[in-house]
Design an enzyme around this catalytic site. Structure first.
Site, PDB file in Angstrom:
ATOM      1  N   ASN A  44      -5.204   4.331  -0.748  1.00 60.15           N
ATOM      2  CA  ASN A  44      -4.150   5.355  -0.688  1.00 60.15           C
ATOM      3  C   ASN A  44      -4.709   6.650  -0.119  1.00 60.15           C
ATOM      4  OD1 ASN A  44      -5.599   5.462  -3.173  1.00 60.15           O
ATOM      5  ND2 ASN A  44      -3.995   6.696  -4.130  1.00 60.15           N
ATOM      6  N   ILE A  45      -3.937   7.244   0.772  1.00 55.51           N
ATOM      7  CA  ILE A  45      -4.332   8.485   1.441  1.00 55.51           C
ATOM      8  C   ILE A  45      -3.260   9.526   1.147  1.00 55.51           C
ATOM      9  CG2 ILE A  45      -4.984   9.549   3.642  1.00 55.51           C
ATOM     10  CD1 ILE A  45      -6.786   7.166   2.955  1.00 55.51           C
ATOM     11  N   GLU A  46      -3.623  10.490   0.324  1.00 57.64           N
ATOM     12  CA  GLU A  46      -2.626  11.493  -0.097  1.00 57.64           C
ATOM     13  C   GLU A  46      -2.617  12.693   0.853  1.00 57.64           C
ATOM     14  OE1 GLU A  46      -3.461  12.211  -4.275  1.00 57.64           O
ATOM     15  OE2 GLU A  46      -2.595  10.254  -4.797  1.00 57.64           O
ATOM     16  N   CYS A  92       0.458   4.717   0.762  1.00 56.98           N
ATOM     17  CA  CYS A  92      -0.105   3.833  -0.262  1.00 56.98           C
ATOM     18  C   CYS A  92      -1.180   2.921   0.339  1.00 56.98           C
ATOM     19  CB  CYS A  92       0.979   2.949  -0.859  1.00 56.98           C
ATOM     20  SG  CYS A  92       2.203   3.806  -1.837  1.00 56.98           S
ATOM     21  N   GLU A  97      -1.496  -0.293   0.116  1.00 59.85           N
ATOM     22  CA  GLU A  97      -0.966  -1.527   0.712  1.00 59.85           C
ATOM     23  C   GLU A  97      -0.528  -1.279   2.154  1.00 59.85           C
ATOM     24  OE1 GLU A  97      -0.149  -0.084  -2.138  1.00 59.85           O
ATOM     25  OE2 GLU A  97       0.632  -1.495  -3.623  1.00 59.85           O
ATOM     26  N   CYS A 126       4.566  -0.541  -5.150  1.00 54.21           N
ATOM     27  CA  CYS A 126       5.826   0.220  -5.177  1.00 54.21           C
ATOM     28  C   CYS A 126       6.850  -0.451  -4.257  1.00 54.21           C
ATOM     29  CB  CYS A 126       5.583   1.672  -4.783  1.00 54.21           C
ATOM     30  SG  CYS A 126       5.376   1.927  -3.011  1.00 54.21           S
ATOM     31  N   CYS A 164       6.217  -0.253  -0.444  1.00 57.74           N
ATOM     32  CA  CYS A 164       5.189  -1.204   0.018  1.00 57.74           C
ATOM     33  C   CYS A 164       5.729  -2.625   0.043  1.00 57.74           C
ATOM     34  CB  CYS A 164       3.946  -1.102  -0.853  1.00 57.74           C
ATOM     35  SG  CYS A 164       3.050   0.438  -0.543  1.00 57.74           S
TER      36      CYS A 164
HETATM   37  N1  THU Z   1       0.129   4.191  -4.735  1.00 60.02           N
HETATM   38  C1  THU Z   1      -0.326   3.170  -3.957  1.00 60.02           C
HETATM   39  O1  THU Z   1      -1.318   3.333  -3.219  1.00 60.02           O
HETATM   40  N2  THU Z   1       0.319   1.971  -3.992  1.00 60.02           N
HETATM   41  C2  THU Z   1       1.408   1.715  -4.749  1.00 60.02           C
HETATM   42  O2  THU Z   1       1.977   0.625  -4.675  1.00 60.02           O
HETATM   43  C3  THU Z   1       1.900   2.728  -5.689  1.00 60.02           C
HETATM   44  C4  THU Z   1       1.273   4.061  -5.611  1.00 60.02           C
HETATM   45  C5  THU Z   1      -0.559   5.484  -4.677  1.00 60.02           C
HETATM   46  C6  THU Z   1       0.229   6.587  -4.038  1.00 60.02           C
HETATM   47  C7  THU Z   1      -0.380   7.809  -4.654  1.00 60.02           C
HETATM   48  O3  THU Z   1      -1.525   8.185  -3.906  1.00 60.02           O
HETATM   49  C8  THU Z   1      -0.845   7.348  -6.024  1.00 60.02           C
HETATM   50  O4  THU Z   1      -0.843   5.932  -5.998  1.00 60.02           O
HETATM   51  C9  THU Z   1       0.046   7.824  -7.162  1.00 60.02           C
HETATM   52  O5  THU Z   1       1.367   7.478  -6.966  1.00 60.02           O
END
Ligand code: THU
Length: 133
Positions: free
Chosen positions: A44-46, A55, A57, A90, A93
């Protein structure tokens, strides 16, 4: 297709180190095993503008496509996070997985304890919207 599920989980766990998650501090990672034996990893890259976050995935799946592979090159995909039970992708994804992976592709959902739930991709998004609809 027979594959080394432990090696796939190892790659997903290792990819957590690639997570850029300074805001949530929640590291998620994914690994995709290809028929040629290679792995594609994602994390995940915020972003400071939170909604721009990608996300793990989708990161892995966009790498899959942008590196020239298709759903037919994929053996299995694994997703992991430090959750009490195996992490669950989520909805966004799941839509992208529905688009970019075959319905029967095994998806291994895991956590740090290597607990796992193995599902078919199509199990994650029942009654999904299809192009042929
Ligand atoms: N996140 C994912 O990488 N995949 C998911 O299916 C659900 C959420 C990440 C997004 C964000 O960086 C962190 O989890 C919190 O929501």
């Amino acid at each position: 297709m027979i594959f080394d599920i432990e090696a796939l989980i190892d790659h997903a766990l290792a990819a957590k180190a690639l997570s850029y998650s300074p805001y949530s501090k929640f590291k998620v990672a994914a690994a995709i095993l290809l028929k040629n034996g290679k792995y594609i990893m994602g994390a995940n890259i915020e972003n400071k503008s939170y909604s721009l976050t990608v996300c793990a995935e989708r990161c892995a799946l966009f790498k899959l496509v942008s590196e020239g592979y298709t759903k037919d090159d994929v053996v299995a995909m694994c997703v992991t996070a430090n959750t009490d039970s195996p992490v669950s992708p989520c909805g966004a994804c799941r839509e992208v997985m529905d688009e970019l992976l075959n319905p029967d592709t095994p998806i291994i959902l895991t956590n740090n304890k290597r607990e796992r739930m193995i599902v078919k991709n199509s199990d994650l998004l029942p009654l999904s919207f299809k192009l042929e609809n």
